[in-house]
Each structure stands twice: as C-alpha cells, then as structure tokens.
Design a protein around this motif. Structure first.
Motif, PDB file in Angstrom:
ATOM      1  N   UNK A   1      56.150  -9.402   6.529  1.00 58.84           N
ATOM      2  CA  UNK A   1      55.355  -8.693   5.719  1.00 58.84           C
ATOM      3  C   UNK A   1      53.962  -9.084   5.777  1.00 58.84           C
ATOM      4  N   UNK A   2      53.202  -8.335   6.150  1.00 61.23           N
ATOM      5  CA  UNK A   2      51.674  -8.696   6.427  1.00 61.23           C
ATOM      6  C   UNK A   2      50.910  -8.402   5.314  1.00 61.23           C
ATOM      7  N   UNK A   3      50.306  -9.529   4.660  1.00 65.97           N
ATOM      8  CA  UNK A   3      49.497  -9.431   3.290  1.00 65.97           C
ATOM      9  C   UNK A   3      48.213  -9.300   3.899  1.00 65.97           C
ATOM     10  N   UNK A   4      48.046  -8.004   4.562  1.00 66.29           N
ATOM     11  CA  UNK A   4      46.888  -7.727   5.274  1.00 66.29           C
ATOM     12  C   UNK A   4      46.439  -6.263   5.186  1.00 66.29           C
ATOM     13  N   UNK A   5      45.642  -5.774   6.030  1.00 64.67           N
ATOM     14  CA  UNK A   5      45.100  -4.702   6.032  1.00 64.67           C
ATOM     15  C   UNK A   5      46.174  -3.922   7.375  1.00 64.67           C
ATOM     16  N   UNK A   6      46.516  -2.483   7.479  1.00 61.20           N
ATOM     17  CA  UNK A   6      47.119  -1.995   8.384  1.00 61.20           C
ATOM     18  C   UNK A   6      46.365  -1.957   9.668  1.00 61.20           C
ATOM     19  N   UNK A   7      45.101  -1.938   9.502  1.00 62.71           N
ATOM     20  CA  UNK A   7      44.248  -1.968  10.979  1.00 62.71           C
ATOM     21  C   UNK A   7      44.365  -3.379  11.593  1.00 62.71           C
ATOM     22  N   UNK A   8      44.390  -4.663  10.593  1.00 65.29           N
ATOM     23  CA  UNK A   8      44.631  -5.972  11.218  1.00 65.29           C
ATOM     24  C   UNK A   8      45.804  -6.230  11.730  1.00 65.29           C
ATOM     25  N   UNK A   9      46.926  -5.733  10.916  1.00 67.05           N
ATOM     26  CA  UNK A   9      48.374  -5.849  11.230  1.00 67.05           C
ATOM     27  C   UNK A   9      48.429  -5.245  12.838  1.00 67.05           C
ATOM     28  N   UNK A  10      48.113  -3.861  12.891  1.00 61.47           N
ATOM     29  CA  UNK A  10      48.335  -3.101  13.878  1.00 61.47           C
ATOM     30  C   UNK A  10      47.461  -3.926  15.214  1.00 61.47           C
ATOM     31  N   UNK A  11      46.317  -4.331  15.077  1.00 63.34           N
ATOM     32  CA  UNK A  11      45.397  -4.912  15.988  1.00 63.34           C
ATOM     33  C   UNK A  11      46.256  -6.325  16.566  1.00 63.34           C
ATOM     34  N   UNK A  12      46.864  -6.940  15.446  1.00 62.96           N
ATOM     35  CA  UNK A  12      47.246  -8.231  15.999  1.00 62.96           C
ATOM     36  C   UNK A  12      48.915  -8.031  16.782  1.00 62.96           C
ATOM     37  N   UNK A  13      49.584  -7.128  16.418  1.00 60.24           N
ATOM     38  CA  UNK A  13      51.031  -6.736  17.001  1.00 60.24           C
ATOM     39  C   UNK A  13      50.415  -6.213  18.488  1.00 60.24           C
ATOM     40  N   UNK A  14      49.335  -5.712  18.808  1.00 64.90           N
ATOM     41  CA  UNK A  14      49.149  -5.187  19.974  1.00 64.90           C
ATOM     42  C   UNK A  14      48.710  -6.477  20.889  1.00 64.90           C
TER      43      UNK A  14
END
Length: 180
Positions: free
Chosen positions: A106-119
């Motif tokens: 559960x990312x306590x973060x923005x969608x943009x940051x989570x998506x970039x991290x997972x890439x």
C-alpha cells in the motif's frame, strides 16, 4: 609519546562510535515500541473497504483478499527503509505464496511516484496507492507515529497477528507466517 596519543585517540573514537550505535539502537527500538498500539477492532474491515487505486489510477477493492492470510506493507517511494526492504518482501512473497499467504503493498504516496518506482523496481505482488489516506489506515492498525515502513500480518480469519513499524526482520516475519 606520539604513538600513545594516536592509540588513545583511536580508542576514544572506537568507544564513542560504539556508544553512539548503542544509544541509537536503544532509542529507535524504544521509539518504535512506543509508536505502536493495538489495532482498532474494526481495522481489518477498514482495510477491506479502503479507497485504493492501482498505479494507473483505476479504483480497486481490497475485499478480494478477505478470507486469505495477508501481509500488508505500508510504504512510500521516498522512504529509504521501505525501498531497502522491498527485495526481502518480494522473496518472502515467492516463498509464502505456495502456502496461501498474499502480500499487498500500500503506497502512501502519489500514483505517479508509485508507478515510477515500480518501473524501476520489480515488485510482483499487488501494489495499490492509498495516498495520505494510507497513513490513517495504518493508524487504525496501531501505527500512532505514522512512520514507514509499517507491516501488518492478518490471518485468514481476519485477526491481526502482528504489526511492525520499521524495516521487517525476515526471521521475525517468517516465525509469524509459519504460525498461520
């Protein structure tokens, strides 16, 4: 005489480093302990009904995990200890998926940051975005400090078996999971 001074200075430096490490260890462990409380009685139900999205922004439901043993890891892309423990969580996910344990990020973060991290980082268990609402959800599980990472183990009956503020300890988490 000069050699004795150098040795004395080195001994003092070593002792100061050891004392600082010990004090830091004691402070962190005490702080982590004081920052957690028992989970609220409805915390698990709050999890199943929480508003989450996938990293692409599509609304998702966690209720599909109800009735399964789950490890819920609250994290953020900007949290160094969260990033450090990800490979361990992925490895444990592989090990315990065979035993029916589901890991959820559960990312306590923005969608943009989570998506970039997972890439950049391969995480092959489901990861959802909670935004700042994740901090409130973590508080329901006893995370009074709102610190990250924060990991919760819930058994198939919806009982919270353990919570951990700070990086996981593989041995500790394995003991909890093996007892499910």
């Amino acid at each position: 005489m000069k050699t004795k001074r150098i040795l004395a200075a080195a001994a003092i430096a070593v002792l100061a480093t050891l004392a600082g490490g010990y004090a830091s260890h004691m402070f962190f462990n005490r702080s982590a302990h004081l920052a957690t409380a028992p989970a609220q009685p409805n915390a698990v139900e709050q999890l199943w009904t929480a508003a989450v999205t996938n990293p692409d922004g599509a609304s998702q439901s966690l209720s599909r995990f109800k009735g399964h043993a789950v490890v819920v890891n609250f994290w953020a892309s900007w949290c160094a200890p969260c990033v450090e423990e990800m490979p361990e969580l992925v490895a444990l996910h592989h090990e315990y998926a065979k035993k029916g344990v589901q890991f959820i990020g559960l990312g306590v973060d923005s969608e943009q940051n989570v998506k970039a991290f997972l890439q950049k980082v391969n995480v092959d268990y489901p990861v959802y975005v909670t935004g700042f609402g994740g901090a409130e959800l973590a508080r329901a599980f006893g995370n009074q400090a709102g610190g990250l990472p924060f990991t919760v183990v819930i058994d198939a009956n919806g009982v919270v078996r353990s919570t951990k503020l700070g990086q996981i300890q593989q041995k500790e988490l394995r003991q909890t999971l093996d007892a499910l």
